[in-house]
Design a protein around this motif. Structure first.
Motif, short mmCIF file in Angstrom:
data_model
loop_
_atom_site.label_atom_id
_atom_site.label_comp_id
_atom_site.label_asym_id
_atom_site.label_seq_id
_atom_site.Cartn_x
_atom_site.Cartn_y
_atom_site.Cartn_z
N GLY A 145 92.17 67.71 -46.25
CA GLY A 145 92.28 66.44 -45.56
C GLY A 145 92.90 65.39 -46.45
O GLY A 145 92.91 65.51 -47.68
N LEU A 146 93.43 64.34 -45.83
CA LEU A 146 94.16 63.30 -46.56
C LEU A 146 93.21 62.25 -47.13
O LEU A 146 92.25 61.83 -46.48
N ILE A 147 93.49 61.83 -48.37
CA ILE A 147 92.83 60.67 -48.96
C ILE A 147 93.81 59.50 -49.02
O ILE A 147 93.50 58.39 -48.64
N ASP A 148 95.02 59.78 -49.49
CA ASP A 148 96.02 58.73 -49.65
C ASP A 148 97.40 59.38 -49.74
O ASP A 148 97.52 60.58 -50.06
N GLU A 149 98.44 58.60 -49.48
CA GLU A 149 99.81 59.11 -49.63
C GLU A 149 100.75 57.94 -49.84
O GLU A 149 100.52 56.83 -49.33
N VAL A 161 104.02 61.49 -52.45
CA VAL A 161 102.87 61.84 -53.29
C VAL A 161 101.64 61.86 -52.40
O VAL A 161 101.31 60.87 -51.75
N LEU A 162 100.97 63.00 -52.36
CA LEU A 162 99.82 63.21 -51.48
C LEU A 162 98.54 63.37 -52.29
O LEU A 162 98.50 64.16 -53.24
N VAL A 175 104.43 64.73 -40.86
CA VAL A 175 105.56 63.86 -41.22
C VAL A 175 105.11 62.60 -41.96
O VAL A 175 105.91 61.72 -42.27
N GLY A 176 103.84 62.53 -42.27
CA GLY A 176 103.33 61.36 -42.99
C GLY A 176 102.76 60.33 -42.04
O GLY A 176 103.21 60.19 -40.91
N SER A 177 101.77 59.60 -42.54
CA SER A 177 101.13 58.57 -41.72
C SER A 177 100.97 57.28 -42.53
O SER A 177 101.69 56.30 -42.31
N GLN A 178 100.09 57.29 -43.50
CA GLN A 178 99.79 56.07 -44.26
C GLN A 178 100.96 55.58 -45.11
O GLN A 178 101.05 54.39 -45.40
N MET A 179 101.84 56.46 -45.52
CA MET A 179 102.88 56.07 -46.48
C MET A 179 103.99 55.23 -45.87
O MET A 179 104.72 54.54 -46.57
N ALA A 233 109.74 60.33 -33.63
CA ALA A 233 108.60 59.63 -33.03
C ALA A 233 108.07 58.54 -33.95
O ALA A 233 107.44 57.59 -33.47
N LEU A 234 108.31 58.67 -35.24
CA LEU A 234 107.83 57.65 -36.18
C LEU A 234 108.41 56.27 -35.87
O LEU A 234 107.73 55.25 -35.97
N THR A 235 109.68 56.25 -35.47
CA THR A 235 110.33 54.96 -35.18
C THR A 235 109.72 54.33 -33.94
O THR A 235 109.63 53.10 -33.84
N LEU A 236 109.27 55.14 -33.01
CA LEU A 236 108.63 54.63 -31.80
C LEU A 236 107.22 54.15 -32.11
O LEU A 236 106.77 53.11 -31.61
N ASP A 237 106.51 54.90 -32.97
CA ASP A 237 105.13 54.55 -33.32
C ASP A 237 105.06 53.23 -34.05
O ASP A 237 104.08 52.49 -33.96
N LYS A 238 106.12 52.93 -34.85
CA LYS A 238 106.07 51.75 -35.70
C LYS A 238 106.60 50.49 -35.03
O LYS A 238 106.61 49.42 -35.60
N LYS A 239 107.09 50.62 -33.79
CA LYS A 239 107.63 49.46 -33.09
C LYS A 239 106.51 48.64 -32.47
O LYS A 239 105.52 49.18 -32.05
#
Length: 239
Positions: A145-149, A161-162, A175-179, A233-239
């Protein structure tokens, strides 16, 4: 002590103090020395398979961090395969840092460490130089599971960096989330570069292997199409 931006970022992601930190593929030991200097672990371990390099690291540590009493030793040097880390005490907190290696090797090392210590809670900070999508997929399949990226650029090369663990319940995004911060030019350039890479593969401009071996970098046409859609989809999510 001057270290690269990439190593600075990794060092900044070590926010807790651990019983053991394993600086794997440690090169000249700069990251481990910085962690030792900042007291981020009871023991910092320097690990690589190159004997001459590890002798050099050991000599520098003896010079700058001399051990007056063996019972107070805060560092150890190991000339071994990273897959064979001696994580003996299951009650101790362990952080394993693997950076500067290719995605396939990184995956094989993490798989081997987890297989050898299936009941132990482990944390990893990972920074592969290639095949980050495949690395993320493999880590997810291993149940990590993710802690930080974080994302950075150094010497015109992008790095993800994960920080992941065997006990975090936060899913790892392929494809990354927090970073991501797509208000930054850096993130926009990296996303466009990544999309262009997979779009060239999809159009056949880059050669690819399609299910001919068991390599983690093998991709089918359907795989590539799905990867492109996830990055788009990242570009849509961040709009």
């Amino acid at each position: 002590m001057k270290i690269s931006q990439r190593l600075k970022l990794i060092e900044s992601m070590v926010v807790n103090r651990y019983d053991h930190i394993w600086d794997c593929c440690c090169d000249h030991g700069l990251l481990g020395a910085k962690l030792l200097e900042n007291d981020r672990a009871a023991t910092v371990h320097f690990v690589d398979v190159v004997p001459d390099l590890m002798r050099e690291v050991s000599n520098k540590l003896e010079r700058f961090y001399p051990v007056k009493n063996e019972g107070e030793r805060r560092w150890q040097v190991h000339c071994i395969d990273v897959a064979l880390l001696p994580l003996v005490d299951k009650t101790n907190s362990q952080l394993i840092i693997i950076a500067g290696v290719g995605g396939e090797l990184l995956i094989s090392l993490v798989e081997a460490i987890i297989a050898a210590h299936p009941l132990q809670q482990l944390e990893f900070i990972l920074c592969p130089v290639h095949h980050i999508f495949e690395v993320r997929k493999a880590l997810k399949n291993l149940g990590l599971g993710l802690i930080d990226e974080h994302l950075l650029e150094e010497n015109r090369r992008f790095y993800e960096v994960l920080h992941v663990s065997t006990h975090s319940k936060l899913p790892i995004s392929l494809v990354g989330s927090q970073m991501w911060d797509l208000t930054r030019t850096l993130d926009q350039r990296y996303l466009q570069k990544t999309l262009s890479h997979y779009q060239r593969i999809e159009s056949g401009q880059l050669s690819r292997r399609i299910n001919t071996t068991t390599s983690v970098t093998d991709v089918s046409a359907e795989d590539v199409s799905n990867i492109i859609k996830q990055y788009q989809a990242l570009t849509l999510d961040k709009k």
